[in-house]
Enzyme design. Structure first.
Site, PDB file in Angstrom:
ATOM      1  CG  ASP A  69       7.378  68.159  17.556  1.00  0.00           C
ATOM      2  OD1 ASP A  69       8.261  67.372  17.184  1.00  0.00           O
ATOM      3  OD2 ASP A  69       7.606  69.353  17.830  1.00  0.00           O
ATOM      4  CG  ASN A 109       9.674  64.436   8.758  1.00  0.00           C
ATOM      5  OD1 ASN A 109       8.546  64.110   9.130  1.00  0.00           O
ATOM      6  ND2 ASN A 109      10.357  65.395   9.381  1.00  0.00           N
TER       7      ASN A 109
END
Length: 246
Positions: free
Chosen positions: A21, A69
């Site tokens: 991340d 995503n």
């Protein structure tokens, strides 16, 4: 006891999983497009795979693209798929030379035909490698994975191949994407966020969680070593208790 602790601290966890991340924030902090962060993130993947191999980690799983995503802007998804194609074409030969087996887990139905073909070729080429297994969670969501496993069990019961009474934890585990992969011992998330975001929910039941502030593009071998050092400071009881504990 000190000698035993020292020996344990020199042993790498069998399976380390990483939620990568911070690519977007890394790019934003530098006034760059998100694509630049993703490209730097690929460099961090390369460093981390090599570091994991050097440290003797048996399985490394990286969360590269989640089922959520797909909601990102189309242009960003296109850029990410382009980077994936680049990685599969440019890195697999090196993984093979290093004795690393590649496995991809996730819902591959949403991936393009050419990417699925590259994945098949990469998995086939590296299938017999034993130095380390690199698992790439791609188009992956743990809740959906569990739903798929439950659906398979229901279909087998309906077809008469399985008794409802035979459904237990092992039966469900055997129908997950990770059926041939050990559960993670350690899960690391970068960028300071403290959640696991639908990642390996079933498999992470007894994993140790370590959250680090480093943004993924800046992640180094030293960050990995520090997370492993934290892992070894934990007492893993797997639901049991020890003398003096509650």
């Amino acid at each position: 006891m000190r000698e035993a602790d020292d020996n344990r601290s020199n042993t790498a966890p069998g399976h380390v999983a990483i939620i990568m991340d911070g690519n977007g924030r890394w790019a934003k902090a530098r006034g760059l497009p998100r694509t630049a962060g993703h490209k730097k993130g690929v460099d961090a993947v390369r460093r981390t795979v090599e570091a994991a191999r050097e440290l003797g980690i048996g399985t490394l799983t990286i969360f590269s693209f989640s089922s959520e995503n797909w909601r990102r802007p189309e242009e960003e998804i296109s850029d990410l798929m382009g980077l994936l194609r680049f990685y599969l074409r440019s890195e697999v030969a090196e993984l093979h030379r290093a004795g690393i087996r590649l496995r991809v887990i996730g819902d591959r139905n949403r991936l393009s035909e050419d990417i699925n073909r590259l994945i098949d070729n990469a998995e086939g080429l590296t299938r017999d490698n034993r130095v380390m297994t690199l698992v790439v969670a791609l188009s992956y969501g743990s809740r959906l994975e569990i739903v798929h496993a439950a659906r398979r069990l229901a279909e087998e019961v309906a077809a008469g191949r399985l008794s409802p009474g035979a459904i237990d934890e092992d039966a469900l585990s055997a129908r997950l994407y990770t059926a041939d992969i050990p559960d993670p011992d350690l899960i690391i998330r970068t960028s300071g966020e403290k959640r696991i975001s639908n990642f390996l929910l079933w498999q992470a039941a007894y994993a140790e969680l370590v959250f680090v502030d480093t943004l993924w593009p800046d992640f180094t071998k030293r960050d990995l070593e520090a997370a492993i050092e934290e892992f070894h400071r934990r007492e893993r009881r797997f639901g049991a208790t020890t003398a003096g504990s509650r």
